[in-house]
Design an enzyme around this catalytic site. Structure first.
Site, mmCIF file in Angstrom:
data_model
loop_
_atom_site.group_PDB
_atom_site.id
_atom_site.type_symbol
_atom_site.label_atom_id
_atom_site.label_comp_id
_atom_site.label_asym_id
_atom_site.label_seq_id
_atom_site.Cartn_x
_atom_site.Cartn_y
_atom_site.Cartn_z
ATOM 1 N N LYS A 123 0.861 -1.184 0.000
ATOM 2 C CA LYS A 123 0.000 0.000 0.000
ATOM 3 C C LYS A 123 0.894 1.230 0.000
ATOM 4 O O LYS A 123 1.720 1.402 0.896
ATOM 5 C CB LYS A 123 -0.926 -0.007 1.224
ATOM 6 C CG LYS A 123 -1.832 1.238 1.278
ATOM 7 C CD LYS A 123 -2.916 1.111 2.343
ATOM 8 C CE LYS A 123 -3.791 2.359 2.396
ATOM 9 N NZ LYS A 123 -4.882 2.268 3.375
ATOM 10 N N ASP A 228 -13.457 5.131 9.897
ATOM 11 C CA ASP A 228 -13.845 5.011 8.479
ATOM 12 C C ASP A 228 -14.400 3.598 8.253
ATOM 13 O O ASP A 228 -14.059 2.925 7.295
ATOM 14 C CB ASP A 228 -12.635 5.278 7.588
ATOM 15 C CG ASP A 228 -13.030 5.666 6.169
ATOM 16 O OD1 ASP A 228 -14.232 5.892 5.925
ATOM 17 O OD2 ASP A 228 -12.137 5.749 5.308
HETATM 18 P P1 ADP Z 1 -7.701 3.609 0.898
HETATM 19 O O1 ADP Z 1 -7.055 4.272 2.056
HETATM 20 O O2 ADP Z 1 -7.266 4.197 -0.396
HETATM 21 O O3 ADP Z 1 -9.188 3.489 1.042
HETATM 22 P P2 ADP Z 1 -7.566 0.761 1.548
HETATM 23 O O4 ADP Z 1 -6.540 0.302 2.526
HETATM 24 O O5 ADP Z 1 -8.953 0.882 2.053
HETATM 25 O O6 ADP Z 1 -7.061 2.137 0.899
HETATM 26 O O7 ADP Z 1 -7.523 -0.202 0.294
HETATM 27 C C1 ADP Z 1 -8.288 0.054 -0.866
HETATM 28 C C2 ADP Z 1 -8.836 -1.251 -1.424
HETATM 29 O O8 ADP Z 1 -7.767 -2.148 -1.734
HETATM 30 C C3 ADP Z 1 -9.714 -2.003 -0.432
HETATM 31 O O9 ADP Z 1 -11.057 -1.600 -0.515
HETATM 32 C C4 ADP Z 1 -9.518 -3.446 -0.850
HETATM 33 O O10 ADP Z 1 -10.381 -3.768 -1.913
HETATM 34 C C5 ADP Z 1 -8.094 -3.475 -1.357
HETATM 35 N N1 ADP Z 1 -7.163 -3.933 -0.302
HETATM 36 C C6 ADP Z 1 -6.481 -3.169 0.571
HETATM 37 N N2 ADP Z 1 -5.718 -3.912 1.407
HETATM 38 C C7 ADP Z 1 -5.919 -5.192 1.063
HETATM 39 C C8 ADP Z 1 -5.412 -6.469 1.543
HETATM 40 N N3 ADP Z 1 -4.536 -6.551 2.558
HETATM 41 N N4 ADP Z 1 -5.841 -7.588 0.919
HETATM 42 C C9 ADP Z 1 -6.716 -7.525 -0.098
HETATM 43 N N5 ADP Z 1 -7.226 -6.385 -0.593
HETATM 44 C C10 ADP Z 1 -6.844 -5.218 -0.036
HETATM 45 MG MG MG Z 2 -10.351 2.330 2.243
#
Ligand code: ADP
Ligand code: MG
Length: 406
Positions: A123, A228
């Site tokens: 991320k 959130d």
């Molecule tokens: P943001 O801060 O941009 O909302 P998120 O951490 O919520 O970022 O991640 C965005 C999307 O990426 C999530 O809604 C999910 O679909 C996918 N995602 C994030 N982390 C994971 C993970 N560890 N495993 C699988 N999918 C993930």
């Molecule tokens: Mg998110």
């Protein structure tokens, strides 16, 4: 911007030293003078360093700043990405880079692999990007932003997310496993599941709802509010329920009853302490988000009102868990950092997914294009920023790319 790792394997150790020198120089200089880059790189100032500088500029990892009083460069988001990726690779948390699966307002989500081939999530926090749909209201902020601030804020978000994820994981909360953090990035385990947003039917909504509310209450008992808690940040794993062994495979529509839906919580940069000045507002927002979603999507309404913040506080007194809000302060995410990040997120209006998302039920896939900013109001310098950060370039699908071994 999208991470484009294809030049990774062509960069030499010297290139990375020069890139790190630009990063180090950026801490005190908006534009890092070329002689300082040479000095910080610790390399002899021969043609090699200059060749590295022009290489890095060519692939947009650093950007030449022309109008400055002196000749100099600054680091781009791409440059910061490469530095982080290089460290992850050296520390063996990332071996190869795969597809980008998400572009959020303030992050990119990329599937990566470890050297044993197992998949992980990288991320990348991109707080400086802000939402370009609201660029007008954020114009003053943008004007004042400096290279230092986006790097710093994105790093703060990553440090916060990693620290909270670790604390939650260690205390038995269902969250991904935090693996590594470097600069503005974190590496975590991949959860093989869809966000609740993409689950159109739920066999027993009352059960899942109760579990999610219990999670909010348990977080509160540990001193935390997610902030959130919505259908994008809850991933739903399907597991065969204990009494359904040997029956039809899990996941098929008819067998909803034999499948247990296990929620996994993600996305922690906006978490707050239960002692936060606006804790009640955040708590209510989290609860109501889930209530509204279950009503709208699954036509489920709980018989019970609440839970209310007062109950959460009472429960915390009666049966306190470990105070994780206090623990994270001690383990790397200080109160000062929390304040700085919170102020920034408020200023640019990115403190929750809920604030901006499209609520129409017809459109469960939220993968909007992030490039539709209104350029007419963006000043020249900012436009250059966008170009250089790759935001203007189109969605380029990434291929499996090996990161070089050197
Ligand atoms: P943001 O801060 O941009 O909302 P998120 O951490 O919520 O970022 O991640 C965005 C999307 O990426 C999530 O809604 C999910 O679909 C996918 N995602 C994030 N982390 C994971 C993970 N560890 N495993 C699988 N999918 C993930
Ligand atoms: Mg998110």
């Amino acid at each position: 911007m999208k991470l484009d790792a294809k030049s990774m394997r062509y960069l030499t150790g010297e290139d990375f030293r020069v890139l790190a020198a630009v990063e180090a120089g950026s801490r005190n200089h908006e534009v890092v003078p070329t002689p300082l880059i040479v000095q910080l790189s610790g390399l002899r100032g021969g043609s090699g360093v200059h060749k590295s500088i022009s290489n890095l500029a060519k692939i947009n990892l650093i950007a030449r700043v022309k109008n400055a009083k002196y000749d100099g460069y600054r680091l781009t988001y791409g440059g910061l990405d490469y530095l982080a990726l290089n460290t992850h690779q050296k520390q063996k948390s990332v071996y190869s880079v795969g597809n980008q699966i998400g572009v959020g307002k303030e992050s990119d989500i990329i599937v990566v692999a470890a050297s044993d081939g197992s998949q992980r999530i990288l991320k990348i926090h991109r707080l400086g990007r802000i939402s370009f749909r609201t660029v007008k209201t954020n114009r003053d902020y943008l004007r004042n932003r400096s290279t230092g601030s986006w790097m710093y804020m994105s790093r703060l978000a990553a440090v916060k997310e990693f620290t909270f994820m670790r604390a939650l994981r260690e205390n038995g909360f269902p969250v991904p496993e935090p693996i590594a953090q470097n600069r503005h990035t974190i590496v975590m385990s991949l959860i093989d599941a869809f966000p609740l947003r993409q689950i159109s039917t739920v066999g027993k909504p009352a059960l899942l709802y109760a579990e999610l509310i219990a999670m909010i209450m348990k977080l509160a008992r540990y001193g935390l509010i997610h902030g959130d808690f919505n259908e994008f940040n809850i991933l739903i794993k399907e597991e065969p329920s204990p009494d359904a062994k040997g029956k039809a495979p899990a996941g098929s529509e008819e067998n909803n009853d034999n499948v247990r839906l296990v929620p996994i919580l993600i996305d922690f940069p906006q978490m707050v302490s239960i002692d936060h000045a606006n804790a009640e507002m955040y708590f209510d927002r989290d609860v109501n988000c889930i209530k509204r979603y279950f009503q709208r999507r699954y036509h489920f309404t709980s018989d019970e009102p609440g839970p209310f913040f007062a109950e959460a506080k009472k429960q915390l007194k009666a049966n306190p868990g470990k105070r994780l809000d206090v623990e994270v302060e001690a383990s790397g995410f200080s109160r000062k950092m929390a304040r700085e990040l919170e102020k920034y997120m408020k200023e640019v209006g990115v403190d929750s997914d809920a604030g901006e998302r499209n609520d129409s039920e017809e459109d469960p896939d939220e993968n909007e294009d992030d490039n539709d900013y209104d350029s007419s109001d963006v000043e020249e310098e900012q436009k250059e920023d966008l170009q250089e950060s790759g935001l203007e370039s189109d969605t380029q699908k990434m291929k499996e790319l090996k990161v070089s071994d050197s």
